[in-house]
Design a protein around this motif. Structure first.
Motif, PDB file in Angstrom:
ATOM      1  N   PHE A  74     -55.499  44.010  -5.846  1.00 60.71           N
ATOM      2  CA  PHE A  74     -56.586  43.114  -5.446  1.00 60.71           C
ATOM      3  C   PHE A  74     -57.475  43.716  -4.356  1.00 60.71           C
ATOM      4  O   PHE A  74     -58.610  43.284  -4.185  1.00 60.71           O
ATOM      5  CB  PHE A  74     -56.016  41.779  -4.972  1.00 60.71           C
ATOM      6  CG  PHE A  74     -55.326  40.999  -6.051  1.00 60.71           C
ATOM      7  CD1 PHE A  74     -56.031  40.507  -7.136  1.00 60.71           C
ATOM      8  CD2 PHE A  74     -53.972  40.761  -5.990  1.00 60.71           C
ATOM      9  CE1 PHE A  74     -55.405  39.782  -8.136  1.00 60.71           C
ATOM     10  CE2 PHE A  74     -53.327  40.043  -6.983  1.00 60.71           C
ATOM     11  CZ  PHE A  74     -54.041  39.544  -8.062  1.00 60.71           C
TER      12      PHE A  74
ATOM     13  N   MET B 122     -53.183  42.561 -11.159  1.00 58.80           N
ATOM     14  CA  MET B 122     -54.624  42.343 -11.318  1.00 58.80           C
ATOM     15  C   MET B 122     -55.072  42.571 -12.758  1.00 58.80           C
ATOM     16  O   MET B 122     -55.941  41.861 -13.272  1.00 58.80           O
ATOM     17  CB  MET B 122     -55.388  43.283 -10.382  1.00 58.80           C
ATOM     18  CG  MET B 122     -56.889  43.140 -10.452  1.00 58.80           C
ATOM     19  SD  MET B 122     -57.722  44.363  -9.422  1.00 58.80           S
ATOM     20  CE  MET B 122     -57.428  45.862 -10.351  1.00 58.80           C
TER      21      MET B 122
ATOM     22  N   LYS C 265     -58.402  35.774  -5.029  1.00 59.00           N
ATOM     23  CA  LYS C 265     -58.814  36.664  -6.124  1.00 59.00           C
ATOM     24  C   LYS C 265     -58.044  36.342  -7.404  1.00 59.00           C
ATOM     25  O   LYS C 265     -58.612  36.357  -8.499  1.00 59.00           O
ATOM     26  CB  LYS C 265     -58.612  38.123  -5.711  1.00 59.00           C
ATOM     27  CG  LYS C 265     -59.611  38.589  -4.656  1.00 59.00           C
ATOM     28  CD  LYS C 265     -59.248  39.952  -4.071  1.00 59.00           C
ATOM     29  CE  LYS C 265     -60.183  40.336  -2.937  1.00 59.00           C
ATOM     30  NZ  LYS C 265     -59.778  41.577  -2.246  1.00 59.00           N
TER      31      LYS C 265
ATOM     32  N   LEU D  87     -59.757  35.005 -10.892  1.00 61.34           N
ATOM     33  CA  LEU D  87     -59.582  35.662 -12.194  1.00 61.34           C
ATOM     34  C   LEU D  87     -58.981  34.728 -13.238  1.00 61.34           C
ATOM     35  O   LEU D  87     -58.884  35.102 -14.408  1.00 61.34           O
ATOM     36  CB  LEU D  87     -58.706  36.911 -12.047  1.00 61.34           C
ATOM     37  CG  LEU D  87     -59.337  38.071 -11.258  1.00 61.34           C
ATOM     38  CD1 LEU D  87     -58.343  39.234 -11.123  1.00 61.34           C
ATOM     39  CD2 LEU D  87     -60.615  38.570 -11.924  1.00 61.34           C
TER      40      LEU D  87
ATOM     41  N   ALA E  39     -59.946  44.210 -14.054  1.00 60.08           N
ATOM     42  CA  ALA E  39     -60.218  42.823 -13.662  1.00 60.08           C
ATOM     43  C   ALA E  39     -61.349  42.209 -14.476  1.00 60.08           C
ATOM     44  O   ALA E  39     -61.566  41.002 -14.439  1.00 60.08           O
ATOM     45  CB  ALA E  39     -60.560  42.760 -12.175  1.00 60.08           C
TER      46      ALA E  39
END
Lengths: 228, 446
Positions: B51, B281, B316, B320, B430
């Motif tokens: 991240f 991620m 984060k 996502l 991502a």
């Protein structure tokens, strides 16, 4: 009083909810389930000393996690019959599919026909008596409890066994890692006799062979690498 | 290079090999001497895309921010809205990941329950079953249904607020557990129905089902046993995430728990920890895509774990597509793991505060990853629980701060559009643009 639940007309959810309902069970201790037609998850999670008769074939996980109840399946059962049973008795009048009695902690599972692969996988204290034969990899990682097989056992019997005790009358296709034949001492003959009697099966304990763990894999040692 | 070598005149004979660095040489020497692979705890130590490679686009002109500490930014999350009669409501989207009693001391498990309950979130059992201490101190307790089924019983199943079927773990997808004999106390052995002091393998696969069709029936069984009261989670290790999420949802999961490769473990092979699975991620967009394609994003909730450290990671992950995150290693550190107060003792064990990962040895000086009664007593569950609660509050406050800066009145309003990537790898994984561009590798026609 005997209560009949027809799965052809009333759903599985209603049956299981009733079998978990202490108020309903206070007046209905004997149950008959008709038209199971291979439905999954019949009579799972019972926590009362009641009796349930299932008239026909059952699907997966019949009598799963049973506690105290006496459940008889008058037919064959699918995968994982009596999985993780804690106590009580489950009897299959026909054959059982794979993973019968998987991880079960207690109680008695009787299979009057044959059981498929992985019977008693990871058993943790249950007693399993099979009148017929069992499939491959049975009692894999069996931790505790007893298994009696009046017929033959498939390949890899007792692979990675811990403290479960196995009695087989017929032939064993092959033994799994760390599983060995052991002497039948007096206490084992007595134990086996009691198990057969509790299952209602007339066999001579002296005709069985006992199998158990060699306990060589209890600690990870590089010398055992070829066994893994 | 050590400080000593750095102060010496340059000596080309001391040039370190990039292929055979000192850590590699040491491992080869250790393997040659012992004939056995290295087993350790903690998660991946190698640097993988994380991240940190993402940045938030705070509001300026084209977005309107919210006032910090004045304007509301909601954090409540409801888990299990798909089928359960009693979904779990947590007041912060940070939960405690499953960790076993056995791997952890009873005091540590109690502290996790205390800390989580203080801030209104859930904690999770682990391999070996549920302890009374844990149930007693956890206002919301998730009961793990693991391949080993150690300690599994219907009474505890019915005491749980949710059931988490564990199919995989981020540190070791496809692998089982290994609790070495030195941690198998009489109590741990009793809970697992195994002899005291022997190495205990936890199976890598469930014993009574073999595929997604079976899983659907297994989930239905657990629902029948618990009368459809509580949510059923399915936990997977991040690998073929897109397909695994689709299959788990199709099988009936209420909640998906997705554990990335930075996730921790009590003990497994180092080669497994470092070389199996994909970064957290990278896994989230795959899971989110699967849920969106099924029309179930935010209806089947997504909990993400594996290397979550601060409020930025939380925000984060949610941006996502996650609904919540779970923390394991970070929670243990908050309790007191690897604290400098035990520096001398870590040194005696051949380690140092901040580096100790031999959880399998059961000699944890902080009294956390141990079953030694004397070591365990060092951890005060009340004080440790308080530290965890503080840390959870900080994670929440930090995530709120970032969300407000992006103009969001609920953490769930964060979205990929709020993020950019610092490098191409992170942009591709991502699925957000490279900073300063509109380029999303693989998605923008390039």
């Amino acid at each position: 009083m005997m209560k009949t639940h027809d799965l052809a007309t009333t759903g599985l959810r209603e049956l299981n909810q009733s079998l978990h309902d202490a108020q309903i069970l206070s007046s209905a201790r004997e149950w008959r389930v008709t038209n199971p037609d291979g439905a999954h998850n019949i009579a799972c999670g019972i926590n009362e000393d009641i009796s349930v008769d299932i008239d026909g074939h059952a699907g997966y996980y019949c009598a799963g996690m049973n506690q105290k109840a006496n459940i008889t399946i008058h037919g064959n059962t699918g995968v994982g019959v009596a999985e993780n049973m804690m106590s009580g008795c489950v009897r299959v009048k026909g054959d059982a599919s794979q993973s019968a009695g998987a991880t079960a902690h207690g109680g008695l599972l009787v299979i009057e026909g044959n059981a498929a692969a992985r019977c008693g996988i990871s058993m943790k204290g249950v007693d399993i008596v099979v009148k017929g034969s069992i499939g491959a990899m049975s009692a894999f990682m069996g931790q505790a409890g007893r298994m009696v097989v009046c017929g033959d056992a498939g390949e890899g019997l007792g692979d990675s066994l811990y403290e479960a005790r196995l009695y087989v009358k017929g032939t064993v296709a092959s033994l799994g890692a760390d599983c060995i034949a052991k002497e039948m001492r007096t206490e084992h003959l007595e134990e086996l006799g009691e198990l057969l009697a509790s299952a209602g099966i007339d066999e001579d304990p002296a005709s069985f062979t006992r199998f158990g763990s060699a306990r060589q894999l209890y600690h990870f040692k590089v010398d055992n690498a070829s066994a893994y | 290079m050590t400080d000593e070598t750095q102060t010496q005149p340059y000596n080309p004979a001391l040039r370190e090999s990039a292929t055979f660095g000192r850590d590699v040489i040491h491992e080869i020497q250790r393997a040659a001497e012992t004939g056995i692979y290295d087993i350790r705890g903690w998660g991946a130590k190698r640097k993988v895309p994380h991240f940190d490679d993402l940045l938030f686009l705070g509001a300026s002109m084209s977005r309107y921010p919210l006032e910090g500490y004045r304007e509301k930014c909601e954090t409540e999350v409801v888990l299990g809205t798909r089928h359960a009669k009693k979904p779990i409501v947590i007041s912060t989207p940070v939960t405690i990941a499953g960790m076993s009693f056995g791997a952890l001391s009873a005091q540590a498990k109690e502290a996790l329950g205390r800390g989580a309950s203080e801030v209104g979130t859930s904690t999770t059992t682990g391999d070996g079953g549920m302890t009374p201490e844990e149930r007693g101190q956890s206002s919301r307790l998730v009961y793990q249904y693991l391949p080993s089924r150690y300690g599994m019983n219907p009474d505890d199943l019915r005491k749980a607020d949710a059931i988490e079927i564990v199919l995989g773990q981020g540190a070791k997808p496809g692998g089982g557990g290994m609790l070495l004999g030195q941690k198998i106390s009489e109590r741990v052995a009793g809970m697992r129905t195994l002899p005291q002091g022997i190495d205990q393998r936890s199976a890598c696969r469930h014993p009574d089902w073999t595929g997604p069709d079976d899983l659907a029936i297994k989930i239905a069984e657990l629902r029948e046993i618990t009368d459809w009261q509580v949510p059923i989670y399915v936990k997977i290790g991040a690998t073929r995430t897109y397909y695994d999420v689709k299959l788990a949802v199709k099988a009936g999961a209420d909640v998906i728990v997705l554990d990335g490769m930075q996730g921790g473990t009590a003990a497994t092979q180092d080669v497994f920890i470092e070389h199996v699975g994909i970064p957290t991620m990278a896994a989230i967009p795959q899971a989110t895509q699967a849920l969106q394609e099924m029309g179930l994003h935010r209806e089947v909730q997504l909990i993400v774990s594996g290397g979550i450290r601060n409020g930025a990671d939380v925000a984060k992950a949610i941006a996502l597509g996650a609904d919540a995150v779970a923390i394991g290693t970070a929670a243990l550190i908050a309790l007191g793991d690897n604290h400098p107060r035990y520096a001398e003792e870590y040194q005696k064990l051949g380690s140092a505060a901040g580096f100790y990962d031999d959880f399998q040895d059961g000699k944890c000086p902080a009294g956390i990853s141990t079953q030694d009664p004397e070591l365990s007593k060092r951890l005060d569950p009340v004080a440790a629980g308080k530290r965890l609660a503080n840390y959870l509050r900080v994670l929440t406050l930090e995530a709120q701060t970032l969300a407000r800066a992006c103009g969001k009145s609920h953490l769930h309003h964060l979205e990929p559009e709020d993020l950019v990537a610092l490098n191409v790898e992170a942009a591709a994984m991502a699925r957000v643009p490279l900073a300063g561009t509109t380029w999303i590798p693989g998605q923008s026609g390039y």
